[in-house]
Design a protein around this motif. Sequence first.
Motif, mmCIF file in Angstrom:
data_model
loop_
_atom_site.group_PDB
_atom_site.id
_atom_site.type_symbol
_atom_site.label_atom_id
_atom_site.label_comp_id
_atom_site.label_asym_id
_atom_site.label_seq_id
_atom_site.Cartn_x
_atom_site.Cartn_y
_atom_site.Cartn_z
ATOM 1 N N ARG A 5 0.791 -1.094 0.141
ATOM 2 C CA ARG A 5 0.030 -0.079 -0.005
ATOM 3 C C ARG A 5 0.893 1.305 0.032
ATOM 4 N NH1 ARG A 5 -3.496 -0.082 5.013
ATOM 5 N NH2 ARG A 5 -4.102 2.204 4.205
ATOM 6 N N GLN A 6 1.924 1.223 0.730
ATOM 7 C CA GLN A 6 2.753 2.298 0.487
ATOM 8 C C GLN A 6 3.268 2.552 -0.789
ATOM 9 O OE1 GLN A 6 6.282 2.399 3.449
ATOM 10 N NE2 GLN A 6 5.802 4.849 3.479
ATOM 11 N N ALA A 7 3.770 1.561 -1.217
ATOM 12 C CA ALA A 7 4.254 1.850 -2.612
ATOM 13 C C ALA A 7 3.143 2.137 -3.721
ATOM 14 C CB ALA A 7 4.717 0.259 -3.221
ATOM 15 N N ILE A 8 2.053 1.740 -3.557
ATOM 16 C CA ILE A 8 0.888 2.182 -4.221
ATOM 17 C C ILE A 8 0.531 3.628 -3.914
ATOM 18 C CG2 ILE A 8 -1.740 2.086 -4.782
ATOM 19 C CD1 ILE A 8 -1.467 -0.866 -4.015
ATOM 20 N N GLU A 9 0.673 4.075 -2.799
ATOM 21 C CA GLU A 9 -0.080 5.204 -2.643
ATOM 22 C C GLU A 9 1.192 6.405 -2.887
ATOM 23 O OE1 GLU A 9 -1.933 5.878 1.339
ATOM 24 O OE2 GLU A 9 -2.842 3.940 0.937
ATOM 25 N N ASN A 10 2.310 5.970 -3.377
ATOM 26 C CA ASN A 10 3.389 6.628 -3.621
ATOM 27 C C ASN A 10 3.828 6.523 -5.066
ATOM 28 O OD1 ASN A 10 4.902 8.386 -1.224
ATOM 29 N ND2 ASN A 10 4.285 6.204 -0.475
ATOM 30 N N GLY A 11 2.993 5.923 -6.037
ATOM 31 C CA GLY A 11 2.924 5.998 -7.372
ATOM 32 C C GLY A 11 3.182 4.523 -7.936
ATOM 33 N N ALA A 12 3.247 3.445 -7.484
ATOM 34 C CA ALA A 12 3.416 2.299 -7.833
ATOM 35 C C ALA A 12 2.088 1.737 -8.377
ATOM 36 C CB ALA A 12 4.037 1.109 -6.819
#
Length: 463
Positions: free
Chosen positions: A162-169
């Motif tokens: 989720r941290q990856a997604i919420e930072n653009g992944a």
Amino acid sequence: MLDHAQYDVVVIGAGVVGCAIARRFTLEGARVAVLEKATDILDGASKANSAILHTGFDAPNGSLELQCVRAGYAEYQSIRDGLGLVQDHASAYVVAWTPEELRGLESIQRKAHQNGITDVQLVDAATLRKSEPNLSANALGAAFVPGESLIDPWSAPYVYLRQAIENGAKVFTSCGVTGGEFDGERWCIDTSMGQIRGRTVINCAGLYGDAVDQTLLGEVDFQIKPRKGQFVVFDKAASKLVSAIILPVPSETTKGIVVFRTVFGNLAVGPTAEEQHSRTDASTDEATLKALIADGVAKIPALKDMPVTATYAGLRPASEQKDYRISSKPEQNWVTVGGIRSTGLSGALGIAQHVYGLYAAMGASHERLSDPVRPQANMLSETGPRDWKREQCGEVVCHCELVTRREIAVALSGPLPARSLAGLKRQTRATMGRCQGFYCAARLAELTDGCFDRPMARSITDE
């Protein structure tokens, strides 16, 4: 469908290691895409484990596994509060049950100290029994490992991704890799959803890691030999019988059968270590489960009167060697992350650090994010601030695990929406309690209507 963006990195596989790698590369500033062939993430080897955060005290001296487990343990400590992660500082005892095992405790302590885990100490039977009074009188002594901990095995990797997604992944599920070509600068990967392009590929396919190397590279340096581990889970009343993790003296092939509490309030015994050819057969069998129960009762006699709530099995992607099979092919912009056996949960963050180092050594560089978004992990631990205690949580849908309607709604609509009952379980623990869904399945079928790729009735039948 896949988009037409050009990615710096394409990660194949969204198990705990793939999630940690996606997070690390995103925070370092790379444009990341994650491909997962299953409907939900964590659907392979990562869906079943003992949920222990290891210190690395018993890892092979000088091994890559030791390096990654120690680094992963340290990073977990540093990000735990910021991401709302759970850690139960349970500690552990490596218990000797025979004179031969008792003699072997000194070598365990020596290895731990060589590995930098210098607080491991030997204790005699009287000291052990004072700390763990419910252990069998057959326990002869132990090596005490203060740093071993219990964590949530699913909320942690979920929040990594989720941290990856919420930072653009970007994450693409139900997206199996079928082939691909490298043109000397960039990969074009063929998938069940179309093509995707990326400069570098990181193979985190777990149980299929060797198959992915063979398919895309035409060669493979290791062979996955699936190892099944079966577990039994006792009712929550049993968790009061031990305070620490009870580890066996390990053998050459396995860490052995562990007795451990979970952060969800149960007590579990397992895993077994069964070599097999199938990469999908995670079935349990009556004889093995009875043997596990007997092993638990032999170590903690009071378990004899405790009901078993659940049984499960997981597959570990073992290979011909004990150590991790992580390698890079700079001429092909490729990194393989394979053979991550029983310490994947503990080592994931450290593995991600190591893999980024291999990637940087290929000449890649990015501008690290200065102020990344920090989402909060799902709080499913019995000792944490659970949603049912908050206002306007809606009805309690699963009474055994106290799962609220709001938690169900978030899991079905969040950045990684559950697309199956198994995925919903890992995000909420619905149906994982004493009744195993007997009382809440009908309500869950109503709440999930139209959300799953396979309706609830078929999902329950399959499981």
